[in-house]
Scaffold this motif. Structure first.
Motif, PDB file in Angstrom:
ATOM      1  N   ARG A   5      -1.993 -24.690   3.626  1.00  0.00           N
ATOM      2  CA  ARG A   5      -1.936 -25.134   2.237  1.00  0.00           C
ATOM      3  C   ARG A   5      -3.311 -25.169   1.561  1.00  0.00           C
ATOM      4  O   ARG A   5      -3.413 -25.279   0.353  1.00  0.00           O
ATOM      5  CB  ARG A   5      -1.307 -26.526   2.160  1.00  0.00           C
ATOM      6  N   PHE A   6      -4.378 -25.061   2.339  1.00  0.00           N
ATOM      7  CA  PHE A   6      -5.716 -25.066   1.782  1.00  0.00           C
ATOM      8  C   PHE A   6      -6.113 -23.667   1.330  1.00  0.00           C
ATOM      9  O   PHE A   6      -5.795 -22.668   1.971  1.00  0.00           O
ATOM     10  CB  PHE A   6      -6.717 -25.575   2.818  1.00  0.00           C
ATOM     11  N   GLN A   7      -6.831 -23.599   0.206  1.00  0.00           N
ATOM     12  CA  GLN A   7      -7.392 -22.357  -0.295  1.00  0.00           C
ATOM     13  C   GLN A   7      -8.808 -22.197   0.234  1.00  0.00           C
ATOM     14  O   GLN A   7      -9.490 -23.191   0.551  1.00  0.00           O
ATOM     15  CB  GLN A   7      -7.396 -22.351  -1.829  1.00  0.00           C
ATOM     16  N   PRO A   8      -9.300 -20.957   0.369  1.00  0.00           N
ATOM     17  CA  PRO A   8     -10.678 -20.788   0.855  1.00  0.00           C
ATOM     18  C   PRO A   8     -11.712 -21.494  -0.008  1.00  0.00           C
ATOM     19  O   PRO A   8     -12.759 -21.901   0.507  1.00  0.00           O
ATOM     20  CB  PRO A   8     -10.861 -19.265   0.810  1.00  0.00           C
ATOM     21  N   SER A   9     -11.450 -21.623  -1.287  1.00  0.00           N
ATOM     22  CA  SER A   9     -12.421 -22.303  -2.157  1.00  0.00           C
ATOM     23  C   SER A   9     -12.569 -23.778  -1.833  1.00  0.00           C
ATOM     24  O   SER A   9     -13.544 -24.406  -2.235  1.00  0.00           O
ATOM     25  CB  SER A   9     -12.002 -22.133  -3.616  1.00  0.00           C
ATOM     26  N   GLN A  10     -11.598 -24.364  -1.103  1.00  0.00           N
ATOM     27  CA  GLN A  10     -11.676 -25.782  -0.753  1.00  0.00           C
ATOM     28  C   GLN A  10     -12.463 -26.028   0.532  1.00  0.00           C
ATOM     29  O   GLN A  10     -12.709 -27.181   0.882  1.00  0.00           O
ATOM     30  CB  GLN A  10     -10.259 -26.342  -0.606  1.00  0.00           C
ATOM     31  N   ILE A  11     -12.830 -24.987   1.233  1.00  0.00           N
ATOM     32  CA  ILE A  11     -13.620 -25.127   2.454  1.00  0.00           C
ATOM     33  C   ILE A  11     -15.085 -25.298   2.066  1.00  0.00           C
ATOM     34  O   ILE A  11     -15.657 -24.464   1.359  1.00  0.00           O
ATOM     35  CB  ILE A  11     -13.431 -23.900   3.359  1.00  0.00           C
ATOM     36  N   LYS A  12     -15.717 -26.350   2.531  1.00  0.00           N
ATOM     37  CA  LYS A  12     -17.091 -26.657   2.130  1.00  0.00           C
ATOM     38  C   LYS A  12     -18.114 -25.832   2.894  1.00  0.00           C
ATOM     39  O   LYS A  12     -19.186 -25.533   2.370  1.00  0.00           O
ATOM     40  CB  LYS A  12     -17.361 -28.153   2.328  1.00  0.00           C
ATOM     41  N   ASN A  13     -17.807 -25.469   4.120  1.00  0.00           N
ATOM     42  CA  ASN A  13     -18.740 -24.680   4.909  1.00  0.00           C
ATOM     43  C   ASN A  13     -18.728 -23.227   4.416  1.00  0.00           C
ATOM     44  O   ASN A  13     -17.678 -22.581   4.391  1.00  0.00           O
ATOM     45  CB  ASN A  13     -18.349 -24.736   6.387  1.00  0.00           C
ATOM     46  N   LYS A  14     -19.891 -22.718   4.008  1.00  0.00           N
ATOM     47  CA  LYS A  14     -19.964 -21.390   3.407  1.00  0.00           C
ATOM     48  C   LYS A  14     -19.589 -20.295   4.397  1.00  0.00           C
ATOM     49  O   LYS A  14     -18.841 -19.368   4.068  1.00  0.00           O
ATOM     50  CB  LYS A  14     -21.379 -21.146   2.875  1.00  0.00           C
ATOM     51  N   ILE A  15     -20.079 -20.388   5.634  1.00  0.00           N
ATOM     52  CA  ILE A  15     -19.804 -19.350   6.624  1.00  0.00           C
ATOM     53  C   ILE A  15     -18.323 -19.314   6.956  1.00  0.00           C
ATOM     54  O   ILE A  15     -17.712 -18.233   7.045  1.00  0.00           O
ATOM     55  CB  ILE A  15     -20.653 -19.596   7.886  1.00  0.00           C
ATOM     56  N   ARG A  17     -15.924 -20.412   5.047  1.00  0.00           N
ATOM     57  CA  ARG A  17     -15.198 -19.993   3.850  1.00  0.00           C
ATOM     58  C   ARG A  17     -15.189 -18.471   3.712  1.00  0.00           C
ATOM     59  O   ARG A  17     -14.162 -17.866   3.398  1.00  0.00           O
ATOM     60  CB  ARG A  17     -15.829 -20.639   2.614  1.00  0.00           C
ATOM     61  N   GLU A  18     -16.317 -17.823   3.951  1.00  0.00           N
ATOM     62  CA  GLU A  18     -16.370 -16.364   3.890  1.00  0.00           C
ATOM     63  C   GLU A  18     -15.514 -15.720   4.979  1.00  0.00           C
ATOM     64  O   GLU A  18     -14.856 -14.703   4.757  1.00  0.00           O
ATOM     65  CB  GLU A  18     -17.823 -15.898   4.019  1.00  0.00           C
ATOM     66  N   GLU A  19     -15.488 -16.342   6.167  1.00  0.00           N
ATOM     67  CA  GLU A  19     -14.682 -15.793   7.266  1.00  0.00           C
ATOM     68  C   GLU A  19     -13.195 -15.840   6.930  1.00  0.00           C
ATOM     69  O   GLU A  19     -12.461 -14.853   7.142  1.00  0.00           O
ATOM     70  CB  GLU A  19     -14.970 -16.579   8.541  1.00  0.00           C
ATOM     71  N   VAL A  20     -12.729 -16.956   6.374  1.00  0.00           N
ATOM     72  CA  VAL A  20     -11.319 -17.084   6.005  1.00  0.00           C
ATOM     73  C   VAL A  20     -10.969 -16.123   4.874  1.00  0.00           C
ATOM     74  O   VAL A  20      -9.906 -15.488   4.880  1.00  0.00           O
ATOM     75  CB  VAL A  20     -11.002 -18.545   5.624  1.00  0.00           C
ATOM     76  N   THR A  21     -11.879 -15.990   3.908  1.00  0.00           N
ATOM     77  CA  THR A  21     -11.619 -15.087   2.781  1.00  0.00           C
ATOM     78  C   THR A  21     -11.507 -13.641   3.232  1.00  0.00           C
ATOM     79  O   THR A  21     -10.615 -12.893   2.809  1.00  0.00           O
ATOM     80  CB  THR A  21     -12.738 -15.222   1.733  1.00  0.00           C
ATOM     81  N   ASN A  22     -12.382 -13.208   4.122  1.00  0.00           N
ATOM     82  CA  ASN A  22     -12.335 -11.831   4.623  1.00  0.00           C
ATOM     83  C   ASN A  22     -11.057 -11.568   5.419  1.00  0.00           C
ATOM     84  O   ASN A  22     -10.474 -10.480   5.330  1.00  0.00           O
ATOM     85  CB  ASN A  22     -13.565 -11.542   5.487  1.00  0.00           C
TER      86      ASN A  22
END
Length: 387
Positions: A5-15, A17-22
């Motif tokens: 249910r979480f979106q990548p934009s809600q992840i605070k850790n940048k690394i 967040r980029e891993e989930v987005t990719n």
């Protein structure tokens, strides 16, 4: 791994967040690829499915979402080419451009000049224009008073010229073209961009003096037909097909793309196009009725005389400038009656009577009559085109 249910934009850790987005992008692309493969497999066995898909999925572009103005659009069945016979009755400019009293094999006389004080690049571009129009003649514009565009247009109209082309420059590069239809107008002003001379085109063909074939494409409104007719009358109505030369003026989103090619017949079934050059792009800014206006036509101190011999030496140019300045100083000291007598005598004994047919110059108007003018707010929608 965060919950679904979480979106990548809600992840605070940048690394992270980029891993989930990719990972999400990769999974989405794999789904699209699988869908395209299944669709291609289905259409290979059922051609009707592909035809139905193409009819339903029409992309939206600026061309197919064009907003037509019902007051100016003339209904046509396709792109215009070579002639405009379908809208003569509805076009208010059709009476300006007629071929009933001219020889179709004789090219119309075209006078090409420039704005004052132009650079070498503009002179080279004007030389290219002389090669494009069969009846063109390039005359360098002299400096000093009395050489306004309206005066030169009246002088040219009185000596049998049918068109006048004025090339302007900015930052030592040609940036505008004014096309004047003589003797009574109209005249159009175009912005000039993307200029490439013949020598700048790789593998260009060599031009011949044959009258080229003219192709006018996508001029679909009454304003577009008027502009197309102005360019149409620059060329003789009957081309010389043995020269295998074709001039194309393609209109797309009100940008006029100019190209010149030669047909290259490789075999009895295939033909190729070899570009001759030059190439440039025009965009209409305004259209006026009549000749260019001259505010003080009767206050000219000297008669209009065009130097038909192009200057090849800086000393000769400086000599002409000094002669003009001296003539202006002498005329300012004389009364107006004496100036008028000298004007009449100069017109009677003009040095160009041997090469041109002299007649009474046509007096230009004192005010401009705009028929159409481009304004910045006309392009706010990006879907309204006028040609």
């Amino acid at each position: 791994m965060p919950p679904a249910r979480f979106q990548p934009s809600q992840i605070k850790n940048k690394i992270k967040r980029e891993e989930v987005t990719n990972k999400q992008k990769k999974a989405k692309n794999q789904q699209k690829l699988q869908k395209r493969l299944e669709q291609a497999k289905l259409e290979s066995t059922n051609p009707a499915a592909k035809k139905r898909r193409l009819l339903e999925n029409v992309p939206r572009t600026l061309d197919n979402t064009r907003e037509h103005d019902p007051s100016t659009v003339v209904s046509t069945d396709g792109p215009l080419s070579h002639e405009f016979s379908s809208d003569i009755a509805s076009d208010p400019f059709a009476e300006y451009f007629t071929f009933t009293d001219v020889d179709p094999t004789v090219p119309p006389k075209v006078l090409i000049t420039t704005s004052p004080k132009v650079s070498k690049g503009t002179h080279e571009f004007c030389d290219e224009l002389v090669g494009i129009f069969p009846g063109a003649e390039y005359i360098r514009r002299k400096k000093g008073k009395g050489f306004e565009v309206g005066r030169i247009a009246g002088w040219a109209a009185g000596r049998g010229y049918k068109h006048m082309v004025v090339v302007n420059e900015d930052m030592k590069k040609p940036n505008a073209i004014t096309l004047i239809y003589l003797p009574n107008g109209p005249m159009a002003y175009f912005k000039l961009t993307s200029v490439e001379l013949t020598k700048q085109i790789y593998g260009h063909a060599r031009a011949t003096p044959h009258n080229p074939e003219l192709v006018l494409n996508n001029f679909s409104t009454s304003l577009g037909h008027a502009v197309g007719r102005m360019f149409q009358t620059l060329f003789p109505p009957l081309p010389e097909f043995q020269g295998r030369q074709v001039v194309t003026l393609h209109n797309q989103r009100d940008f006029l793309f100019f190209r010149r090619h030669r047909y290259a017949f490789r075999s009895t079934e295939k033909v190729a196009l070899q570009e001759i050059g030059p190439r440039f792009t025009l965009k209409l800014r305004w259209l006026k009725n009549g000749l260019p206006a001259v505010m003080n036509f009767g206050a000219s101190p000297a008669s209009l005389q065009i130097d038909t011999a192009p200057a090849t030496d800086e000393d000769e140019q400086a000599e002409h400038v000094n002669e003009d300045e001296q003539a202006e100083d002498k005329d300012e000291e004389k009364p107006e009656d004496a100036q008028n007598d000298e004007v009449d005598e100069a017109e009677e004994h003009t040095p160009h009577e041997s090469t041109a047919q002299p007649s009474q110059p046509i007096q230009p108007p004192k005010e401009n009559d705009y028929l159409w003018m481009w304004k910045p707010e006309l392009e706010t929608t990006r879907r309204t085109f006028f040609l």
